[in-house]
Design a protein around this motif. Sequence first.
Motif, PDB file in Angstrom:
ATOM      1  N   SER A  45      44.326  36.484  40.313  1.00  0.00           N
ATOM      2  CA  SER A  45      43.360  35.985  39.729  1.00  0.00           C
ATOM      3  C   SER A  45      43.244  36.520  38.281  1.00  0.00           C
ATOM      4  O   SER A  45      44.178  37.307  37.987  1.00  0.00           O
ATOM      5  CB  SER A  45      42.390  36.456  40.337  1.00  0.00           C
ATOM      6  N   SER A  46      42.697  36.720  37.357  1.00  0.00           N
ATOM      7  CA  SER A  46      42.217  36.629  36.252  1.00  0.00           C
ATOM      8  C   SER A  46      41.751  38.101  35.999  1.00  0.00           C
ATOM      9  O   SER A  46      41.804  38.756  35.477  1.00  0.00           O
ATOM     10  CB  SER A  46      41.270  35.478  35.504  1.00  0.00           C
ATOM     11  N   LYS A  47      41.123  38.412  37.040  1.00  0.00           N
ATOM     12  CA  LYS A  47      40.149  39.704  37.386  1.00  0.00           C
ATOM     13  C   LYS A  47      41.370  40.158  38.024  1.00  0.00           C
ATOM     14  O   LYS A  47      41.763  39.887  38.998  1.00  0.00           O
ATOM     15  CB  LYS A  47      38.247  39.458  38.354  1.00  0.00           C
ATOM     16  N   ARG A  48      41.195  41.617  38.208  1.00  0.00           N
ATOM     17  CA  ARG A  48      41.477  42.108  39.325  1.00  0.00           C
ATOM     18  C   ARG A  48      41.361  43.605  39.991  1.00  0.00           C
ATOM     19  O   ARG A  48      40.967  44.540  39.437  1.00  0.00           O
ATOM     20  CB  ARG A  48      43.092  43.313  38.592  1.00  0.00           C
ATOM     21  N   PRO A  49      40.811  43.177  41.235  1.00  0.00           N
ATOM     22  CA  PRO A  49      39.773  43.613  41.492  1.00  0.00           C
ATOM     23  C   PRO A  49      39.793  44.762  42.242  1.00  0.00           C
ATOM     24  O   PRO A  49      38.837  46.022  42.203  1.00  0.00           O
ATOM     25  CB  PRO A  49      39.390  43.148  43.068  1.00  0.00           C
ATOM     26  N   LEU A  93      51.572  37.314  50.106  1.00  0.00           N
ATOM     27  CA  LEU A  93      50.065  36.332  50.092  1.00  0.00           C
ATOM     28  C   LEU A  93      48.867  37.416  50.661  1.00  0.00           C
ATOM     29  O   LEU A  93      48.362  37.842  49.556  1.00  0.00           O
ATOM     30  CB  LEU A  93      50.002  35.863  51.592  1.00  0.00           C
ATOM     31  N   ASP A  94      49.342  38.470  51.341  1.00  0.00           N
ATOM     32  CA  ASP A  94      49.036  40.041  51.983  1.00  0.00           C
ATOM     33  C   ASP A  94      48.256  40.560  50.156  1.00  0.00           C
ATOM     34  O   ASP A  94      47.170  41.032  49.838  1.00  0.00           O
ATOM     35  CB  ASP A  94      48.556  40.556  52.670  1.00  0.00           C
ATOM     36  N   ILE A  95      50.019  41.296  50.215  1.00  0.00           N
ATOM     37  CA  ILE A  95      49.642  41.827  48.386  1.00  0.00           C
ATOM     38  C   ILE A  95      48.943  41.060  47.200  1.00  0.00           C
ATOM     39  O   ILE A  95      48.565  41.701  46.870  1.00  0.00           O
ATOM     40  CB  ILE A  95      51.355  41.810  48.595  1.00  0.00           C
ATOM     41  N   SER A  96      49.464  39.466  47.638  1.00  0.00           N
ATOM     42  CA  SER A  96      48.982  38.957  46.337  1.00  0.00           C
ATOM     43  C   SER A  96      47.570  39.076  46.125  1.00  0.00           C
ATOM     44  O   SER A  96      46.792  39.264  45.366  1.00  0.00           O
ATOM     45  CB  SER A  96      49.692  38.081  46.044  1.00  0.00           C
ATOM     46  N   ARG A  97      46.572  38.804  46.752  1.00  0.00           N
ATOM     47  CA  ARG A  97      45.650  38.549  47.136  1.00  0.00           C
ATOM     48  C   ARG A  97      44.310  40.170  46.914  1.00  0.00           C
ATOM     49  O   ARG A  97      43.851  39.659  46.895  1.00  0.00           O
ATOM     50  CB  ARG A  97      44.874  38.433  48.638  1.00  0.00           C
ATOM     51  N   TYR A  98      45.625  41.135  47.588  1.00  0.00           N
ATOM     52  CA  TYR A  98      44.849  42.388  47.262  1.00  0.00           C
ATOM     53  C   TYR A  98      45.056  42.237  45.967  1.00  0.00           C
ATOM     54  O   TYR A  98      43.980  43.100  45.781  1.00  0.00           O
ATOM     55  CB  TYR A  98      45.439  42.918  48.616  1.00  0.00           C
ATOM     56  N   TYR A  99      45.636  42.410  45.985  1.00  0.00           N
ATOM     57  CA  TYR A  99      46.098  43.533  44.009  1.00  0.00           C
ATOM     58  C   TYR A  99      45.612  42.033  43.216  1.00  0.00           C
ATOM     59  O   TYR A  99      45.766  42.185  42.002  1.00  0.00           O
ATOM     60  CB  TYR A  99      47.356  44.095  43.298  1.00  0.00           C
ATOM     61  N   GLY A 100      44.811  40.878  43.448  1.00  0.00           N
ATOM     62  CA  GLY A 100      44.658  39.968  42.427  1.00  0.00           C
ATOM     63  C   GLY A 100      44.990  39.762  41.718  1.00  0.00           C
ATOM     64  O   GLY A 100      45.315  39.198  40.637  1.00  0.00           O
ATOM     65  N   LEU A 108      45.085  23.961  48.471  1.00  0.00           N
ATOM     66  CA  LEU A 108      44.450  25.375  48.965  1.00  0.00           C
ATOM     67  C   LEU A 108      45.697  26.509  48.969  1.00  0.00           C
ATOM     68  O   LEU A 108      45.050  27.100  49.270  1.00  0.00           O
ATOM     69  CB  LEU A 108      44.761  24.299  50.590  1.00  0.00           C
ATOM     70  N   ALA A 109      46.986  25.916  48.941  1.00  0.00           N
ATOM     71  CA  ALA A 109      48.030  26.909  48.475  1.00  0.00           C
ATOM     72  C   ALA A 109      47.476  28.140  47.222  1.00  0.00           C
ATOM     73  O   ALA A 109      47.307  29.171  47.112  1.00  0.00           O
ATOM     74  CB  ALA A 109      48.693  26.787  48.068  1.00  0.00           C
ATOM     75  N   HIS A 110      47.063  26.931  46.159  1.00  0.00           N
ATOM     76  CA  HIS A 110      46.276  28.019  44.932  1.00  0.00           C
ATOM     77  C   HIS A 110      45.008  28.852  45.032  1.00  0.00           C
ATOM     78  O   HIS A 110      44.829  29.867  44.806  1.00  0.00           O
ATOM     79  CB  HIS A 110      45.909  27.425  43.687  1.00  0.00           C
ATOM     80  N   ALA A 111      44.518  28.246  46.785  1.00  0.00           N
ATOM     81  CA  ALA A 111      42.630  28.698  46.734  1.00  0.00           C
ATOM     82  C   ALA A 111      43.311  30.135  47.463  1.00  0.00           C
ATOM     83  O   ALA A 111      42.976  31.169  47.734  1.00  0.00           O
ATOM     84  CB  ALA A 111      42.029  27.940  47.638  1.00  0.00           C
ATOM     85  N   ALA A 112      44.507  30.123  48.439  1.00  0.00           N
ATOM     86  CA  ALA A 112      44.194  30.976  49.769  1.00  0.00           C
ATOM     87  C   ALA A 112      45.388  32.276  48.622  1.00  0.00           C
ATOM     88  O   ALA A 112      44.931  33.530  48.954  1.00  0.00           O
ATOM     89  CB  ALA A 112      45.968  29.996  50.003  1.00  0.00           C
ATOM     90  N   LEU A 113      45.967  31.890  47.232  1.00  0.00           N
ATOM     91  CA  LEU A 113      46.197  32.891  46.780  1.00  0.00           C
ATOM     92  C   LEU A 113      45.772  33.812  45.838  1.00  0.00           C
ATOM     93  O   LEU A 113      45.331  35.166  45.529  1.00  0.00           O
ATOM     94  CB  LEU A 113      47.594  32.316  45.562  1.00  0.00           C
ATOM     95  N   ARG A 114      44.297  32.839  45.060  1.00  0.00           N
ATOM     96  CA  ARG A 114      43.404  34.024  44.275  1.00  0.00           C
ATOM     97  C   ARG A 114      42.415  34.336  45.121  1.00  0.00           C
ATOM     98  O   ARG A 114      41.646  35.052  44.823  1.00  0.00           O
ATOM     99  CB  ARG A 114      43.243  32.585  43.454  1.00  0.00           C
TER     100      ARG A 114
END
Length: 158
Positions: free
Chosen positions: A138-142, A128-135, A61-67
């Motif tokens: 994730s392998s793709k940087r949205p 968490l907000d920063i990591s999710r927004y900038y990807g 769940l932690a990995h999914a939340a960050l990805r």
Amino acid sequence: ATVVECIVRLKARLMGEGERHALIDVVEEMIMHNGTADIKESGASHAGVRAVQPSSDTRALAHAALRARARQRPERLDFLYEAVASQAILGNLDPSDWFDEVLRKMSEGFTSTPTPEDPAYQAAVALLDISRYYGVFSSKRPHDHQEPTLPGPLAHGL
């Protein structure tokens, strides 16, 4: 605030493996404490005892939340960038040092059950907000194509 956003984005993308693992650990701990249920509510006879999800579940769940990627910048980040910019203008703390301080607070972890008042909790939510927004995870940087442009002379290298 645009300069702050650029600095925070770069610092987030340059987080080391140790910092990334620490963030995963803290998010996992937050999930574990928020996702527990009183055994009493589930019919067990031990009052005050909590059922805990298996660690493999909370880690996933932690990995999914960050990805999970944010399609739009959360409003909290707008407020955060404004606050950091204000501190920088007043000479109290530059954005790079602010980011390092947030990492430090998050890395210290929790001394007890995580609560929204805890500095480590607040730091983890910001990261968490920063990591999710900038990807970051994730392998793709949205948001690579939406990088803010610096105003005036900063855009042209002073």
